[in-house]
Design an enzyme around this catalytic site. Structure first.
Site, mmCIF file in Angstrom:
data_model
loop_
_atom_site.group_PDB
_atom_site.id
_atom_site.type_symbol
_atom_site.label_atom_id
_atom_site.label_comp_id
_atom_site.label_asym_id
_atom_site.label_seq_id
_atom_site.Cartn_x
_atom_site.Cartn_y
_atom_site.Cartn_z
ATOM 1 N N GLY A 11 0.869 -1.185 0.000
ATOM 2 C CA GLY A 11 0.000 0.000 0.000
ATOM 3 C C GLY A 11 0.900 1.228 0.000
ATOM 4 O O GLY A 11 2.123 1.088 -0.162
ATOM 5 N N ASN A 32 3.262 -8.339 -2.701
ATOM 6 C CA ASN A 32 1.943 -7.991 -2.181
ATOM 7 C C ASN A 32 0.980 -9.134 -2.482
ATOM 8 O O ASN A 32 1.138 -9.842 -3.485
ATOM 9 C CB ASN A 32 1.440 -6.697 -2.846
ATOM 10 C CG ASN A 32 0.252 -6.122 -2.104
ATOM 11 O OD1 ASN A 32 0.399 -5.605 -1.009
ATOM 12 N ND2 ASN A 32 -0.929 -6.256 -2.663
ATOM 13 N N THR A 34 -2.030 -9.097 -3.487
ATOM 14 C CA THR A 34 -2.628 -8.938 -4.816
ATOM 15 C C THR A 34 -1.595 -8.303 -5.736
ATOM 16 O O THR A 34 -0.801 -7.468 -5.314
ATOM 17 C CB THR A 34 -3.878 -8.041 -4.762
ATOM 18 O OG1 THR A 34 -3.485 -6.801 -4.191
ATOM 19 C CG2 THR A 34 -4.985 -8.652 -3.943
ATOM 20 N N SER A 127 6.181 6.151 12.688
ATOM 21 C CA SER A 127 5.325 7.332 12.592
ATOM 22 C C SER A 127 5.866 8.288 11.552
ATOM 23 O O SER A 127 7.071 8.401 11.362
ATOM 24 C CB SER A 127 5.259 8.047 13.935
ATOM 25 O OG SER A 127 4.479 9.218 13.776
ATOM 26 N N LYS A 181 4.604 3.281 20.226
ATOM 27 C CA LYS A 181 3.885 3.900 19.102
ATOM 28 C C LYS A 181 2.422 4.149 19.475
ATOM 29 O O LYS A 181 1.843 5.181 19.125
ATOM 30 C CB LYS A 181 3.967 3.003 17.855
ATOM 31 C CG LYS A 181 3.140 3.522 16.669
ATOM 32 C CD LYS A 181 3.649 4.864 16.191
ATOM 33 C CE LYS A 181 2.819 5.648 15.228
ATOM 34 N NZ LYS A 181 1.760 5.179 14.478
ATOM 35 N N HIS A 184 2.279 7.140 21.591
ATOM 36 C CA HIS A 184 2.581 8.274 20.696
ATOM 37 C C HIS A 184 1.287 8.726 20.031
ATOM 38 O O HIS A 184 0.988 9.919 19.945
ATOM 39 C CB HIS A 184 3.611 7.842 19.640
ATOM 40 C CG HIS A 184 3.686 8.739 18.431
ATOM 41 N ND1 HIS A 184 2.718 8.749 17.443
ATOM 42 C CD2 HIS A 184 4.593 9.680 18.049
ATOM 43 C CE1 HIS A 184 3.030 9.640 16.515
ATOM 44 N NE2 HIS A 184 4.166 10.219 16.863
ATOM 45 N N ASN A 185 0.498 7.774 19.557
ATOM 46 C CA ASN A 185 -0.754 8.144 18.894
ATOM 47 C C ASN A 185 -1.755 8.750 19.863
ATOM 48 O O ASN A 185 -2.507 9.659 19.494
ATOM 49 C CB ASN A 185 -1.361 6.925 18.204
ATOM 50 C CG ASN A 185 -0.684 6.644 16.869
ATOM 51 O OD1 ASN A 185 0.458 7.029 16.670
ATOM 52 N ND2 ASN A 185 -1.367 5.976 15.969
ATOM 53 N N GLU A 188 -0.732 12.124 20.192
ATOM 54 C CA GLU A 188 -1.104 12.772 18.907
ATOM 55 C C GLU A 188 -2.581 13.214 18.944
ATOM 56 O O GLU A 188 -2.909 14.354 18.585
ATOM 57 C CB GLU A 188 -0.840 11.758 17.786
ATOM 58 C CG GLU A 188 -1.353 12.108 16.407
ATOM 59 C CD GLU A 188 -1.141 10.922 15.438
ATOM 60 O OE1 GLU A 188 -0.014 10.433 15.303
ATOM 61 O OE2 GLU A 188 -2.134 10.490 14.808
ATOM 62 N N ARG A 286 -13.773 12.981 19.793
ATOM 63 C CA ARG A 286 -14.015 12.419 18.453
ATOM 64 C C ARG A 286 -15.358 11.695 18.424
ATOM 65 O O ARG A 286 -16.102 11.782 17.452
ATOM 66 C CB ARG A 286 -12.896 11.454 18.050
ATOM 67 C CG ARG A 286 -11.568 12.146 17.811
ATOM 68 C CD ARG A 286 -10.550 11.213 17.191
ATOM 69 N NE ARG A 286 -9.253 11.873 17.056
ATOM 70 C CZ ARG A 286 -8.264 11.447 16.286
ATOM 71 N NH1 ARG A 286 -8.404 10.346 15.572
ATOM 72 N NH2 ARG A 286 -7.122 12.103 16.221
ATOM 73 N N ARG A 445 -16.863 5.358 50.968
ATOM 74 C CA ARG A 445 -16.642 3.936 50.679
ATOM 75 C C ARG A 445 -16.688 3.124 51.973
ATOM 76 O O ARG A 445 -17.232 2.025 52.030
ATOM 77 C CB ARG A 445 -15.285 3.723 49.989
ATOM 78 C CG ARG A 445 -15.202 4.315 48.601
ATOM 79 C CD ARG A 445 -13.868 4.001 47.932
ATOM 80 N NE ARG A 445 -13.747 2.600 47.594
ATOM 81 C CZ ARG A 445 -12.818 1.764 48.069
ATOM 82 N NH1 ARG A 445 -11.913 2.223 48.916
ATOM 83 N NH2 ARG A 445 -12.783 0.508 47.715
HETATM 84 C C1 6PG Z 1 1.630 8.291 12.535
HETATM 85 C C2 6PG Z 1 0.140 8.292 12.653
HETATM 86 C C3 6PG Z 1 -0.432 7.150 11.899
HETATM 87 C C4 6PG Z 1 -1.908 7.317 11.624
HETATM 88 C C5 6PG Z 1 -2.764 6.850 12.744
HETATM 89 C C6 6PG Z 1 -3.742 7.865 13.244
HETATM 90 O O1 6PG Z 1 2.232 8.338 13.576
HETATM 91 O O2 6PG Z 1 2.135 8.271 11.412
HETATM 92 O O3 6PG Z 1 -0.240 8.204 13.991
HETATM 93 O O4 6PG Z 1 -0.087 5.989 12.562
HETATM 94 O O5 6PG Z 1 -2.229 8.567 11.204
HETATM 95 O O6 6PG Z 1 -3.411 5.749 12.203
HETATM 96 O O7 6PG Z 1 -4.909 7.267 13.415
HETATM 97 P P1 6PG Z 1 -6.396 7.673 13.544
HETATM 98 O O8 6PG Z 1 -6.997 7.252 12.231
HETATM 99 O O9 6PG Z 1 -6.849 6.841 14.680
HETATM 100 O O10 6PG Z 1 -6.529 9.150 13.756
#
Ligand code: 6PG
Length: 467
Positions: A11, A32, A34, A127, A181, A184-185, A188, A286, A445
């Protein structure tokens, strides 16, 4: 053929990683599931050493031993099935790397299965999106150190470089690379939501036009807020829609998708008693955004404050927004890095926090100027309890906390929802409260459940007959 690395999954991300490797002198075999994507990659080639294969056995045979195979396949069951297809042709000592957003627990399971067969397995967080994959991403490899050493020369070469230092470092054992990672997200998500809330204030409270907001972001990007996300936000705000001539941002529907990594971060934090409220609020924001139709109906029925716009001094309040954003970012990164620290202790991973901050400086989505300072904070004190109490940040928040307070209270007064800015302020205020009123909770409690409590003045657990 003796190719030096194989890439499976062509991809956009996979092809770009393959091109990146070939651009750095690797001889790449590409496969790949396909045929179509393989053909597309072949058409893109401009003299690079990438050899397409349409048969998995031939693909494996083309590789020099110990074979190094990089998977850029959709996370989940496709990874398992590719591994199953490869296994009959692999030998002891070969290495499989998963460069997708796999859940770190899946990575651990695969790591153990393959280790038992003598195959090395690395879960590699990558990333940087499609451009980063081609020009240099941030790379977070986890697994056995000796297995990492076999592929380190390739990974460090294709990673982003900041002042000559590659944004790739050995993270730790088993699934730790994918864990890093994942969080990290999560960071993000929080960072993006914080920027969106800053934009909301500039747009809806200060009533600035989009172009002017782009100018504000551009200026911020020259200072301590300098980051990839601020930079792309400036570009997004400047973009005009080709159909209507309006700012493109104004014709994009206010519904946000997600693929799961932010959700996993929140779940992991909740499961392990780690406060990740800002990341979790960004996820919930979200979810609420996706209730578009309901929100439109509710807008007609539910009232907000009547006096929405106060006379605010523009420059003064733009500065408060900047401070609030910086504060929000510190709090979000503090939560993310605490999630690293707590999980590292839990699994005895020994995550190198100082280095993690360094490899986030380039290539990745959350790359930002202030990661240098974060890294420095962990260099000075590897056991730092919280980034907020690192001397540099403690000094910074002393100056900026009032800005965050002003923006959050003004936002609340104007009826704007600020899930992440207000969660940041709440986190900041609760963290700096030495003696809170959580004792009332504990008393409740004990009252109905005899859960006992500790006392402030003596050791032990106590229970009171409250009635
Ligand atoms: C990165 C991004 C990448 C992607 C994620 C975000 O570090 O390159 O984080 O991994 O953009 O899939 O995901 P969402 O679709 O959950 O916003």
């Amino acid at each position: 053929m003796n190719n030096t690395i194989g890439v499976i999954g062509l991809g956009v991300m996979g092809s770009n990683i393959a091109l990146n490797m070939a651009n750095h002198g690797e001889k790449v075999s590409a496969y790949n599931y396909t045929r179509e994507l393989t053909d597309q990659l072949v058409q893109k080639l401009d003299g690079q050493s990438i050899h397409p294969f349409y048969d998995i056995q031939e693909f494996v045979r083309s590789l020099k031993t110990p074979r190094k195979i990089f998977l850029m396949v959709t996370s989940g069951s496709p990874i398992d099935s590719v591994i199953q297809t490869l296994l009959p042709y692999l030998e002891e000592g070969d290495v499989i790397m998963d460069g997708g957003n796999s859940h770190y627990e899946d990575t651990e399971r695969r790591y153990h299965d393959l280790k038992a067969r003598g195959i090395g397995y690395l879960g590699i967080g990558i990333s940087g999106g499609e451009v980063g994959a081609l020009t240099g991403p941030s790379i977070m490899p986890g697994g056995d150190r000796d297995v990492y050493d076999k592929v380190a020369p390739i990974l460090t070469k294709i990673a982003a470089q900041v002042n000559g230092t590659p944004c790739c470092v050995y993270i730790g054992p088993k699934g730790s690379g994918h864990f890093v990672k994942m969080v990290h997200n999560g960071i993000e998500y929080a960072d993006m939501q914080l920027i969106t809330e800053a934009y909301t204030f500039l747009r809806d409270t200060l009533l600035l036009p989009v172009d002017e907001i782009a100018d504000v972001f551009e200026t911020w990007n020259q200072g301590e807020l300098k980051s990839y996300l601020i930079e792309i936000t400036t570009e997004i705000l400047r973009k005009k829609d080709e159909l209507t001539g309006l700012p493109l941002i104004d014709v994009i529907l206010d519904k946000v998708g997600q693929k799961g990594t932010g959700k996993w971060t929140s779940i992991q934090a909740i499961d392990n008693g780690i406060a990740a409220s800002i990341i979790t609020e960004s996820l919930f924001a979200r979810y609420v955004s996706s209730l578009k139709e309901e929100r439109v109906v509710a807008e007609e029925m539910l009232v907000g404050p009547t006096n929405k716009h106060h006379n605010l001094n523009k420059d003064e309040w733009i500065e408060y927004v900047r401070q609030a954003l910086y504060m929000g970012k510190i709090c979000a990164y503090a939560q993310g890095f605490n999630q690293y620290r707590a999980t590292s202790e839990l699994y005895n991973w020994k995550l190198p926090l100082e280095d993690i901050a360094l490899i986030f400086r380039g290539g990745c989505i959350i790359q930002a100027e202030f990661l240098n300072v974060i890294s420095q904070a962990y260099k000075e004190n590897a056991n730092l309890a919280n980034l907020l109490v690192a001397p540099f940040f403690a000094e910074k928040v002393k100056k900026y906390q009032q800005g965050l307070r002003n923006i959050v209270s003004e936002g609340i007064q104007s009826g704007i929802s600020f899930p992440c800015l207000s969660a940041s302020l709440t986190y900041y205020d609760s963290y700096r409260t030495g003696r809170s009123h959580a004792n009332l909770l504990q008393a409740q409690r004990d009252y109905f459940g005899a859960h006992t409590y500790e006392r402030t003045d003596r050791e032990g657990m106590f229970h009171t007959e409250w009635q």
